[in-house]
Scaffold this motif. Structure first.
Motif, PDB file in Angstrom:
ATOM      1  N   CYS A  64      -9.522  54.268  62.837  1.00 57.05           N
ATOM      2  CA  CYS A  64      -9.894  55.119  61.705  1.00 57.05           C
ATOM      3  C   CYS A  64      -9.509  54.373  60.441  1.00 57.05           C
ATOM      4  O   CYS A  64      -8.900  53.315  60.504  1.00 57.05           O
ATOM      5  N   ASP A  65      -9.852  54.943  59.295  1.00 55.57           N
ATOM      6  CA  ASP A  65      -9.460  54.277  58.060  1.00 55.57           C
ATOM      7  C   ASP A  65      -7.982  54.560  57.760  1.00 55.57           C
ATOM      8  O   ASP A  65      -7.368  55.452  58.349  1.00 55.57           O
ATOM      9  N   LYS A  66      -7.438  53.780  56.874  1.00 53.59           N
ATOM     10  CA  LYS A  66      -6.014  53.842  56.553  1.00 53.59           C
ATOM     11  C   LYS A  66      -5.604  55.203  55.995  1.00 53.59           C
ATOM     12  O   LYS A  66      -4.551  55.741  56.354  1.00 53.59           O
ATOM     13  N   THR A  67      -6.432  55.786  55.139  1.00 53.86           N
ATOM     14  CA  THR A  67      -6.115  57.085  54.544  1.00 53.86           C
ATOM     15  C   THR A  67      -6.004  58.162  55.619  1.00 53.86           C
ATOM     16  O   THR A  67      -5.058  58.960  55.622  1.00 53.86           O
ATOM     17  N   LYS A  68      -6.945  58.176  56.563  1.00 55.11           N
ATOM     18  CA  LYS A  68      -6.902  59.153  57.653  1.00 55.11           C
ATOM     19  C   LYS A  68      -5.672  58.913  58.530  1.00 55.11           C
ATOM     20  O   LYS A  68      -5.021  59.863  58.974  1.00 55.11           O
ATOM     21  N   ALA A  69      -5.341  57.657  58.752  1.00 52.69           N
ATOM     22  CA  ALA A  69      -4.176  57.326  59.580  1.00 52.69           C
ATOM     23  C   ALA A  69      -2.889  57.858  58.950  1.00 52.69           C
ATOM     24  O   ALA A  69      -2.039  58.425  59.640  1.00 52.69           O
ATOM     25  N   ILE A  70      -2.758  57.693  57.649  1.00 50.59           N
ATOM     26  CA  ILE A  70      -1.559  58.207  56.964  1.00 50.59           C
ATOM     27  C   ILE A  70      -1.515  59.726  57.038  1.00 50.59           C
ATOM     28  O   ILE A  70      -0.452  60.313  57.291  1.00 50.59           O
ATOM     29  N   LYS A  71      -2.665  60.378  56.875  1.00 48.22           N
ATOM     30  CA  LYS A  71      -2.703  61.845  56.988  1.00 48.22           C
ATOM     31  C   LYS A  71      -2.298  62.302  58.378  1.00 48.22           C
ATOM     32  O   LYS A  71      -1.570  63.286  58.529  1.00 48.22           O
ATOM     33  N   LEU A  72      -2.763  61.603  59.407  1.00 49.77           N
ATOM     34  CA  LEU A  72      -2.363  61.931  60.782  1.00 49.77           C
ATOM     35  C   LEU A  72      -0.855  61.762  60.963  1.00 49.77           C
ATOM     36  O   LEU A  72      -0.192  62.598  61.582  1.00 49.77           O
ATOM     37  N   ALA A  73      -0.322  60.678  60.428  1.00 53.32           N
ATOM     38  CA  ALA A  73       1.119  60.427  60.540  1.00 53.32           C
ATOM     39  C   ALA A  73       1.918  61.544  59.873  1.00 53.32           C
ATOM     40  O   ALA A  73       2.914  62.019  60.429  1.00 53.32           O
ATOM     41  N   ILE A  74       1.483  61.971  58.707  1.00 57.56           N
ATOM     42  CA  ILE A  74       2.181  63.059  58.011  1.00 57.56           C
ATOM     43  C   ILE A  74       2.068  64.352  58.813  1.00 57.56           C
ATOM     44  O   ILE A  74       3.051  65.080  58.970  1.00 57.56           O
ATOM     45  N   MET A  75       0.883  64.615  59.360  1.00 58.20           N
ATOM     46  CA  MET A  75       0.669  65.826  60.168  1.00 58.20           C
ATOM     47  C   MET A  75       1.634  65.863  61.352  1.00 58.20           C
ATOM     48  O   MET A  75       2.127  66.920  61.727  1.00 58.20           O
ATOM     49  N   PHE A  76       1.921  64.692  61.924  1.00 56.29           N
ATOM     50  CA  PHE A  76       2.813  64.611  63.082  1.00 56.29           C
ATOM     51  C   PHE A  76       4.220  64.156  62.698  1.00 56.29           C
ATOM     52  O   PHE A  76       4.982  63.697  63.542  1.00 56.29           O
ATOM     53  N   GLU A  77       4.555  64.292  61.420  1.00 64.87           N
ATOM     54  CA  GLU A  77       5.899  64.059  60.892  1.00 64.87           C
ATOM     55  C   GLU A  77       6.446  62.664  61.221  1.00 64.87           C
ATOM     56  O   GLU A  77       7.591  62.513  61.641  1.00 64.87           O
ATOM     57  N   GLN A  78       5.610  61.665  60.988  1.00 66.34           N
ATOM     58  CA  GLN A  78       6.012  60.286  61.238  1.00 66.34           C
ATOM     59  C   GLN A  78       6.406  59.605  59.928  1.00 66.34           C
ATOM     60  O   GLN A  78       5.768  59.793  58.897  1.00 66.34           O
ATOM     61  N   ASN A  79       7.460  58.819  59.999  1.00 66.05           N
ATOM     62  CA  ASN A  79       7.955  58.123  58.810  1.00 66.05           C
ATOM     63  C   ASN A  79       6.979  57.077  58.288  1.00 66.05           C
ATOM     64  O   ASN A  79       6.877  56.861  57.084  1.00 66.05           O
TER      65      ASN A  79
END
Length: 132
Positions: A81-96
């Motif tokens: 996926c693109d970087k922006t979506k990846a960061i949103k996924l990480a935030i959704m799953f509470e990843q640093n």
């Protein structure tokens, strides 16, 4: 060494080489906010993440992020996926943070942490191919 410094030393167990032709993120759902969870909780988090990716029709494949000596391992996913979506996924799953691989170059990208993105070098030398 703090978590961010530990993240910078990671290596990745892969079942097949991930080439330089694709850009992708490496994201885990395990151990939210860097807090170690028990294996059953991590399995639930991981299954929820995979189901989320399926529902979004986002291609992914299993990858394991590890300390250089392999003593710590965290199941993760190479997500196309693109970087922006990846960061949103990480935030959704509470990843640093996530790892971002672009044209074979590896970057450590903050999600929840207040850090600057860092270039970590070429991705290929950090891949350990298992099962071959």
């Amino acid at each position: 060494m703090d978590l961010w410094d530990n993240y910078k030393t990671s290596v990745f167990l892969c079942h097949q080489p991930l080439g330089d032709q694709i850009n992708f993120a490496i994201i885990s759902a395990q151990n939210p906010c860097g807090h170690l969870q028990n294996p059953s909780r991590n399995l639930l988090l991981d299954n929820h993440f995979a189901n989320t990716l399926d529902s979004m029709n986002v291609p992914y494949r299993e990858i394991v992020g590890c300390s250089p000596d392999l003593s710590f391992q965290e199941k993760s996913w190479a997500v196309l996926c693109d970087k922006t979506k990846a960061i949103k996924l990480a935030i959704m799953f509470e990843q640093n943070a996530i790892y971002w691989v672009e044209q074979g170059k590896l970057f450590l990208v903050p999600a929840l942490l207040q850090q600057a993105e860092e270039y970590l070098g070429e991705f290929n030398p950090r891949q350990i191919i298992v099962g071959q």
